[in-house]
Design a protein around this motif. Structure first.
Motif, PDB file in Angstrom:
ATOM      1  N   THR A  15       0.828  -1.209   0.000  1.00 32.53           N
ATOM      2  CA  THR A  15       0.000   0.000   0.000  1.00 32.53           C
ATOM      3  C   THR A  15       0.861   1.258   0.000  1.00 32.53           C
ATOM      4  OG1 THR A  15      -1.736  -1.214   1.161  1.00 32.53           O
ATOM      5  CG2 THR A  15      -1.889   1.180   1.183  1.00 32.53           C
ATOM      6  N   LEU A  18       2.062   1.724  -3.470  1.00 34.50           N
ATOM      7  CA  LEU A  18       0.959   2.236  -4.284  1.00 34.50           C
ATOM      8  C   LEU A  18       0.763   3.737  -4.064  1.00 34.50           C
ATOM      9  CD1 LEU A  18      -1.496   1.883  -6.167  1.00 34.50           C
ATOM     10  CD2 LEU A  18      -2.816   1.273  -4.142  1.00 34.50           C
ATOM     11  N   VAL A  63       1.401   0.934 -11.255  1.00 33.90           N
ATOM     12  CA  VAL A  63       0.257   1.361 -10.457  1.00 33.90           C
ATOM     13  C   VAL A  63      -0.818   0.276 -10.487  1.00 33.90           C
ATOM     14  CG1 VAL A  63      -1.626   3.048 -10.306  1.00 33.90           C
ATOM     15  CG2 VAL A  63       0.697   3.823 -10.756  1.00 33.90           C
ATOM     16  N   ARG A  64      -1.057  -0.289 -11.646  1.00 32.87           N
ATOM     17  CA  ARG A  64      -2.068  -1.350 -11.757  1.00 32.87           C
ATOM     18  C   ARG A  64      -1.673  -2.594 -10.962  1.00 32.87           C
ATOM     19  NH1 ARG A  64      -3.452  -0.683 -18.144  1.00 32.87           N
ATOM     20  NH2 ARG A  64      -4.717   1.187 -17.905  1.00 32.87           N
ATOM     21  N   ALA A  66       0.343  -2.727  -8.315  1.00 33.84           N
ATOM     22  CA  ALA A  66       0.273  -2.415  -6.889  1.00 33.84           C
ATOM     23  C   ALA A  66      -1.180  -2.342  -6.421  1.00 33.84           C
ATOM     24  CB  ALA A  66       0.993  -1.100  -6.598  1.00 33.84           C
ATOM     25  N   THR A  67      -2.057  -1.808  -7.256  1.00 36.50           N
ATOM     26  CA  THR A  67      -3.479  -1.758  -6.904  1.00 36.50           C
ATOM     27  C   THR A  67      -4.056  -3.165  -6.808  1.00 36.50           C
ATOM     28  OG1 THR A  67      -3.709   0.372  -8.018  1.00 36.50           O
ATOM     29  CG2 THR A  67      -5.733  -0.867  -7.607  1.00 36.50           C
ATOM     30  N   THR A  70      -2.712  -4.864  -3.668  1.00 33.16           N
ATOM     31  CA  THR A  70      -3.354  -4.329  -2.467  1.00 33.16           C
ATOM     32  C   THR A  70      -4.760  -4.888  -2.311  1.00 33.16           C
ATOM     33  OG1 THR A  70      -2.069  -2.292  -2.606  1.00 33.16           O
ATOM     34  CG2 THR A  70      -4.076  -2.206  -1.303  1.00 33.16           C
TER      35      THR A  70
END
Length: 90
Positions: A15, A18, A63-64, A66-67, A70
């Motif tokens: 997180t 992210l 980003v994708r 890590a999202t 998470t």
């Protein structure tokens, strides 16, 4: 030893990554224009916008990922808590 402390630590790390990526992408796109009307004398503005777009395109897959990580870790943590609650109620 329970797996929960390790899951919480991994979740917090992912997180944090992210949030750092989102902040970085936000600072990059701060100067991005939605619409530019360029003439032949403003080639430097086109070059700046192309560089910004290249940086955003480079960061987007991270980003994708890590999202997704998470969300997956959050679902696992929630699932373990629900499973433990159901097990104690039975």
């Amino acid at each position: 030893m329970s797996i929960m402390p390790a899951l919480w630590i991994v979740w917090a790390g992912v997180t944090a990554v992210l949030l750092i990526l989102l902040a970085y992408r936000g600072t990059i796109t701060r100067y991005e224009e939605d619409q530019i009307f360029l003439d032949s004398a403003a080639n430097h503005q086109e070059k700046e916008q192309t560089e910004i777009l290249a940086k955003v395109t480079k960061v987007t897959p991270y980003v994708r990922m890590a999202t997704g990580a998470t969300c997956l870790l959050s679902a696992c943590i929630l699932g373990i808590y629900v499973w433990d609650a159901v097990r104690h109620l039975m």
